[in-house]
Write a protein that holds these residues in place. Structure first.
Motif, PDB file in Angstrom:
ATOM      1  N   ASN A  63       0.835  -1.198   0.000  1.00 22.98           N
ATOM      2  CA  ASN A  63       0.000   0.000   0.000  1.00 22.98           C
ATOM      3  C   ASN A  63       0.872   1.252   0.000  1.00 22.98           C
ATOM      4  N   GLN A  64       0.713   2.004  -1.077  1.00 23.72           N
ATOM      5  CA  GLN A  64       1.544   3.194  -1.276  1.00 23.72           C
ATOM      6  C   GLN A  64       1.333   4.255  -0.196  1.00 23.72           C
ATOM      7  N   ALA A  65       0.265   4.123   0.585  1.00 22.37           N
ATOM      8  CA  ALA A  65      -0.012   5.103   1.639  1.00 22.37           C
ATOM      9  C   ALA A  65       1.085   5.147   2.698  1.00 22.37           C
ATOM     10  N   TYR A  66       1.941   4.122   2.742  1.00 21.12           N
ATOM     11  CA  TYR A  66       3.022   4.165   3.728  1.00 21.12           C
ATOM     12  C   TYR A  66       3.973   5.331   3.455  1.00 21.12           C
ATOM     13  N   GLU A  67       3.951   5.856   2.237  1.00 29.03           N
ATOM     14  CA  GLU A  67       4.797   6.996   1.888  1.00 29.03           C
ATOM     15  C   GLU A  67       4.139   8.331   2.220  1.00 29.03           C
ATOM     16  N   HIS A  68       2.868   8.310   2.600  1.00 26.78           N
ATOM     17  CA  HIS A  68       2.123   9.543   2.816  1.00 26.78           C
ATOM     18  C   HIS A  68       2.538  10.259   4.093  1.00 26.78           C
ATOM     19  N   PHE A  69       2.243  11.551   4.102  1.00 24.60           N
ATOM     20  CA  PHE A  69       2.264  12.339   5.320  1.00 24.60           C
ATOM     21  C   PHE A  69       0.804  12.574   5.711  1.00 24.60           C
ATOM     22  N   GLN A  70       0.390  11.922   6.770  1.00 24.35           N
ATOM     23  CA  GLN A  70      -0.970  12.060   7.291  1.00 24.35           C
ATOM     24  C   GLN A  70      -0.838  12.501   8.743  1.00 24.35           C
ATOM     25  N   HIS A  71      -1.065  13.784   8.972  1.00 23.95           N
ATOM     26  CA  HIS A  71      -0.693  14.367  10.247  1.00 23.95           C
ATOM     27  C   HIS A  71      -1.613  14.001  11.401  1.00 23.95           C
ATOM     28  N   ASP A  91      -8.876  11.388  -6.620  1.00 23.80           N
ATOM     29  CA  ASP A  91      -8.017  10.886  -7.688  1.00 23.80           C
ATOM     30  C   ASP A  91      -8.763   9.960  -8.657  1.00 23.80           C
ATOM     31  N   PHE A  92      -9.852   9.336  -8.195  1.00 24.70           N
ATOM     32  CA  PHE A  92     -10.586   8.366  -9.007  1.00 24.70           C
ATOM     33  C   PHE A  92     -11.996   8.836  -9.347  1.00 24.70           C
ATOM     34  N   GLY A  93     -12.259  10.131  -9.152  1.00 25.81           N
ATOM     35  CA  GLY A  93     -13.586  10.653  -9.444  1.00 25.81           C
ATOM     36  C   GLY A  93     -14.399  10.843  -8.184  1.00 25.81           C
ATOM     37  N   ARG A  94     -15.720  10.884  -8.343  1.00 24.23           N
ATOM     38  CA  ARG A  94     -16.610  11.097  -7.212  1.00 24.23           C
ATOM     39  C   ARG A  94     -16.977   9.745  -6.593  1.00 24.23           C
ATOM     40  N   PRO A  95     -16.874   9.613  -5.265  1.00 21.38           N
ATOM     41  CA  PRO A  95     -17.211   8.331  -4.631  1.00 21.38           C
ATOM     42  C   PRO A  95     -18.639   7.905  -4.939  1.00 21.38           C
ATOM     43  N   GLU A  96     -18.812   6.612  -5.193  1.00 23.45           N
ATOM     44  CA  GLU A  96     -20.118   6.065  -5.553  1.00 23.45           C
ATOM     45  C   GLU A  96     -20.810   5.395  -4.379  1.00 23.45           C
ATOM     46  N   THR A  97     -20.040   4.712  -3.536  1.00 26.01           N
ATOM     47  CA  THR A  97     -20.627   3.967  -2.427  1.00 26.01           C
ATOM     48  C   THR A  97     -20.528   4.760  -1.128  1.00 26.01           C
ATOM     49  N   ALA A  98     -21.353   4.356  -0.171  1.00 24.09           N
ATOM     50  CA  ALA A  98     -21.299   4.951   1.161  1.00 24.09           C
ATOM     51  C   ALA A  98     -20.224   4.258   1.979  1.00 24.09           C
ATOM     52  N   PHE A  99     -19.534   5.036   2.786  1.00 20.68           N
ATOM     53  CA  PHE A  99     -18.472   4.522   3.638  1.00 20.68           C
ATOM     54  C   PHE A  99     -19.086   4.239   5.004  1.00 20.68           C
ATOM     55  N   ASN A 100     -19.105   2.986   5.397  1.00 22.18           N
ATOM     56  CA  ASN A 100     -19.908   2.598   6.557  1.00 22.18           C
ATOM     57  C   ASN A 100     -19.559   3.342   7.832  1.00 22.18           C
ATOM     58  N   ILE A 101     -18.272   3.565   8.095  1.00 19.70           N
ATOM     59  CA  ILE A 101     -17.926   4.234   9.342  1.00 19.70           C
ATOM     60  C   ILE A 101     -18.489   5.649   9.375  1.00 19.70           C
ATOM     61  N   LEU A 110      -5.624  10.827   0.181  1.00 22.00           N
ATOM     62  CA  LEU A 110      -5.683  11.344  -1.186  1.00 22.00           C
ATOM     63  C   LEU A 110      -4.284  11.314  -1.794  1.00 22.00           C
ATOM     64  N   ARG A 111      -4.197  10.805  -2.993  1.00 22.61           N
ATOM     65  CA  ARG A 111      -2.881  10.557  -3.594  1.00 22.61           C
ATOM     66  C   ARG A 111      -2.361  11.719  -4.424  1.00 22.61           C
ATOM     67  N   THR A 112      -3.223  12.622  -4.836  1.00 20.88           N
ATOM     68  CA  THR A 112      -2.772  13.701  -5.726  1.00 20.88           C
ATOM     69  C   THR A 112      -3.178  15.083  -5.225  1.00 20.88           C
ATOM     70  N   ARG A 113      -3.653  15.161  -3.978  1.00 24.22           N
ATOM     71  CA  ARG A 113      -4.125  16.456  -3.485  1.00 24.22           C
ATOM     72  C   ARG A 113      -3.711  16.621  -2.036  1.00 24.22           C
ATOM     73  N   ASP A 118      -1.041  22.637  11.073  1.00 26.13           N
ATOM     74  CA  ASP A 118      -1.508  23.580  10.052  1.00 26.13           C
ATOM     75  C   ASP A 118      -0.697  23.474   8.766  1.00 26.13           C
ATOM     76  N   GLN A 119      -0.156  22.287   8.534  1.00 25.73           N
ATOM     77  CA  GLN A 119       0.589  22.031   7.309  1.00 25.73           C
ATOM     78  C   GLN A 119      -0.214  21.078   6.413  1.00 25.73           C
ATOM     79  N   PRO A 120      -0.142  21.243   5.096  1.00 20.98           N
ATOM     80  CA  PRO A 120      -0.904  20.362   4.188  1.00 20.98           C
ATOM     81  C   PRO A 120      -0.459  18.904   4.312  1.00 20.98           C
ATOM     82  N   ASP A 121      -1.418  17.988   4.144  1.00 21.92           N
ATOM     83  CA  ASP A 121      -1.110  16.565   4.153  1.00 21.92           C
ATOM     84  C   ASP A 121      -2.109  15.826   3.260  1.00 21.92           C
ATOM     85  N   ALA A 122      -1.977  14.506   3.216  1.00 21.85           N
ATOM     86  CA  ALA A 122      -2.869  13.688   2.383  1.00 21.85           C
ATOM     87  C   ALA A 122      -4.210  13.444   3.049  1.00 21.85           C
TER      88      ALA A 122
END
Length: 619
Positions: free
Chosen positions: A361-369, A535-545, A421-424, A412-416
């Protein structure tokens, strides 16, 4: 064995053992699955009693049974195929992780399969071998079946060499060897020959080791001890008055998501089940996200199940100490692996032919504060709970302070963001919120430890972050807290503002936010994560949580009847065994996303605890 009453339903008793009419063996996969496990291995078993997913030797390892992602002849599975099959029934032994499946033929003859992974205390530890036990016995008549035991290795690319003994088969691969100990006819297994099931048979698939005792005696003892363990474990849960069966099933499922060897908690047991058909949102969730693990620990703590938290804190402590005050990833491997490179496996057709199949999972490279807040929140109870054998103290607090410093530096710094999110990149409200929570909880921990100066220090930092969130995340035009500082898009994660304590449920801006989210993110009872395309468009399904967060928020602001109605809808969304995946299609009601999803099972527990009538109202 007499079939027990069903365990789950929208009102608490779904027809979990209702007959499943099947005219033929299905050619596509489904999430109508049960899970058995022992905190060392997990196996997913469908309504026909077929093992369609099982990774060995770790949760994030090679799926030796992969029919969930490849139901073709090239896939690997373990099936008991009943001749002239008519229908099946399936249920859990109440309050346990032992699964029963009954298969019937057109003459009414049938067999029962009992599936479990041994788990029970022995010699001062938990005995949890990498072994799947399947017990087969006839119910009536002279049913005929054939056994298809077809493990594969290297993600289905390696067919093992099979060797035999008088009462065992060995499946020899280049990296691992499995051994089946059985009292069934070896010749019939090898040739996949149909035979009459005239007496009980036992199957133990695991490491290449001989058994100390007889096959039947071992399987019977393992079952009795495993049943006793789970019944005792469930008995100790502090359940709400209402929806007890649903809560117990969710709690057992969360417990099975714990890798007890290290203490890591996986987000789900599968990879590459798409969030929506054709979306390419196919991710590998067989790793430990610090965010998800915190919610699991919190939910189980609310039921007074503290063992999982104690195990998880062993794993988390390694992450914190190793970071030495520096960057912490949002997820790690269950053995603390940092690099989880993402690759696709083109030779696998994927769940219902939806590729890609991803490993890593490429998310291991992310900065998620938000990760620093999740760490502090996950560890906070260990400073306050006097029931724990090993309570945290000043030394552990000092390590957590390093996480707090990172939280304050980065809030107050930008993150994923938490949705990865992979491109924003933006200054996400949810990330700032968890940074606030880190500082707030550190202040409370310092007060508990009677460290007055440190309590004041962290309280001041929490106040600074909180004021920024309330000022810069509010969007006057939308009359709601937005997903980012200065933004206007809506995001369900802001519902956590009340859960972590930044604002009160009576806060008028929060109530307005709930109304806005309901208007723009909800499809009836279901809630999507956010409204802006990703990155993949508008979400179609509901996210249960997110739906469960909405239920919790509605209950907190006084709309309890509406919350109960939506909660009942979510309970009805579960599969026949009371399990949920990550997502629900708002039109079809179908489950999508990786399975079973810890986030979703957490939501069942949290909302039941929030909405249930008090015990004193009934006793």
């Amino acid at each position: 064995m007499t079939k027990p009453p069903t365990e789950v339903s929208a009102t608490e008793t779904l027809a979990a053992a209702a007959a499943i009419e099947v005219s033929a063996i299905p050619s596509t996969s489904s999430l109508d699955l049960g899970v058995v496990g022992n905190c060392a291995l997990n196996a997913l078993i469908d309504k026909l009693g077929r093992v369609v997913w099982c990774c060995l030797p770790r949760f994030d390892g090679d799926p030796v049974f992969n029919a969930l992602l490849d139901p073709s002849e090239n896939g690997s599975l373990w099936s008991f195929q009943l001749e002239n099959f008519s229908h099946s029934e399936q249920w859990y032994e109440p309050n346990t992780a032992v699964l029963h499946t009954r298969l019937f033929d057109t003459l009414g003859q049938g067999v029962e399969i009992t599936d479990f992974a041994p788990r029970f205390p022995s010699r001062g530890r938990f005995f949890r071998p990498l072994t799947l036990v399947r017990r087969l016995h006839p119910l009536s008549g002279a049913p005929r079946l054939r056994i298809l035991l077809r493990p594969r290795f290297d993600w289905g690319r390696e067919i093992p060499v099979i060797t035999r003994g008088s009462n065992h088969l060995r499946y020899v691969g280049s990296e691992q060897t499995l051994r089946l100990n059985t009292d069934a006819p070896i010749s019939y297994l090898l040739a996949e020959t149909s035979f009459v099931v005239s007496r009980p048979y036992n199957f133990l698939l695991g490491p290449d080791e001989t058994l100390v005792n007889g096959i039947g005696d071992t399987a019977r003892t393992f079952e009795q001890e495993t049943l006793a363990y789970w019944r005792s474990w469930s008995r100790a849960l502090a359940t709400p008055l209402e929806w007890q069966a649903a809560v117990i099933r969710a709690a057992i499922t969360l417990k099975l998501s714990l890798c007890e060897d290290t203490g890591a908690i996986v987000a789900a047991m599968t990879t590459s089940v798409p969030e929506a058909p054709g979306s390419a949102r196919n991710w590998d969730y067989r790793y430990c996200w610090l965010r998800d693990a915190f919610f699991v620990v919190r939910a189980l703590n609310s039921l007074s199940e503290l063992g999982t938290m104690e195990d998880y804190l062993r794993w988390l402590g390694n992450v914190v100490v190793r970071s030495a005050g520096g960057h912490i990833q949002p997820l790690y491997g269950i053995g603390l692996e940092e690099a989880l490179p993402e690759v696709t496996l083109d030779h696998l057709p994927g769940y219902r032919n939806h590729q890609p199949v991803r490993v890593g999972n490429q998310a291991y490279e992310h900065f998620q504060h938000d990760v620093y807040g999740n760490i502090v929140l996950g560890a906070a109870q260990s400073f306050h709970d006097e029931r724990l054998l090993h309570r945290s103290g000043v030394e552990q607090f000092q390590h957590l302070e390093a996480c707090g410093e990172r939280a304050f530096t980065l809030y107050d710094q930008p993150d994923a963001g938490m949705w990865e999110l992979r491109t924003r990149s933006r200054i996400h409200t949810s990330s700032a919120l968890m940074s606030w929570a880190a500082c707030d909880r550190l202040a409370k921990i310092a007060s508990k430890l009677e460290l007055g100066e440190r309590a004041a220090y962290w309280h001041e930092r929490a106040t600074t972050i909180g004021q920024r969130i309330l000022s810069e995340a509010w969007n006057e035009e939308r009359q709601a807290y937005a997903e980012s500082f200065g933004g206007r898009d809506l995001d369900a994660s802001v519902l956590l503002m009340v859960e972590v304590g930044l604002v009160a449920p009576t806060d008028q801006r929060f109530i307005a936010t709930v109304d806005a989210l309901e208007k723009y993110l909800c499809d009836g009872p279901y809630m999507r994560r956010y409204e802006a395309p990703d990155d993949f468009g508008r979400p179609e399904t509901a996210f249960n949580i997110c739906t469960f967060w909405r239920i919790d928020a509605l209950a907190r602001i006084g709309r309890k009847e509406q919350a109960r109605e939506i909660f009942e809808t979510m309970l009805a969304t579960r599969n026949h065994l009371g399990l949920l995946s990550e997502d629900t299609h708002p039109v079809t009601g179908e489950m999508w996303g990786n399975f079973p999803q810890t986030y979703s099972m957490v939501g069942i527990i949290n909302c039941a605890m929030r909405l249930s009538a008090a015990w004193e109202s009934a006793i």
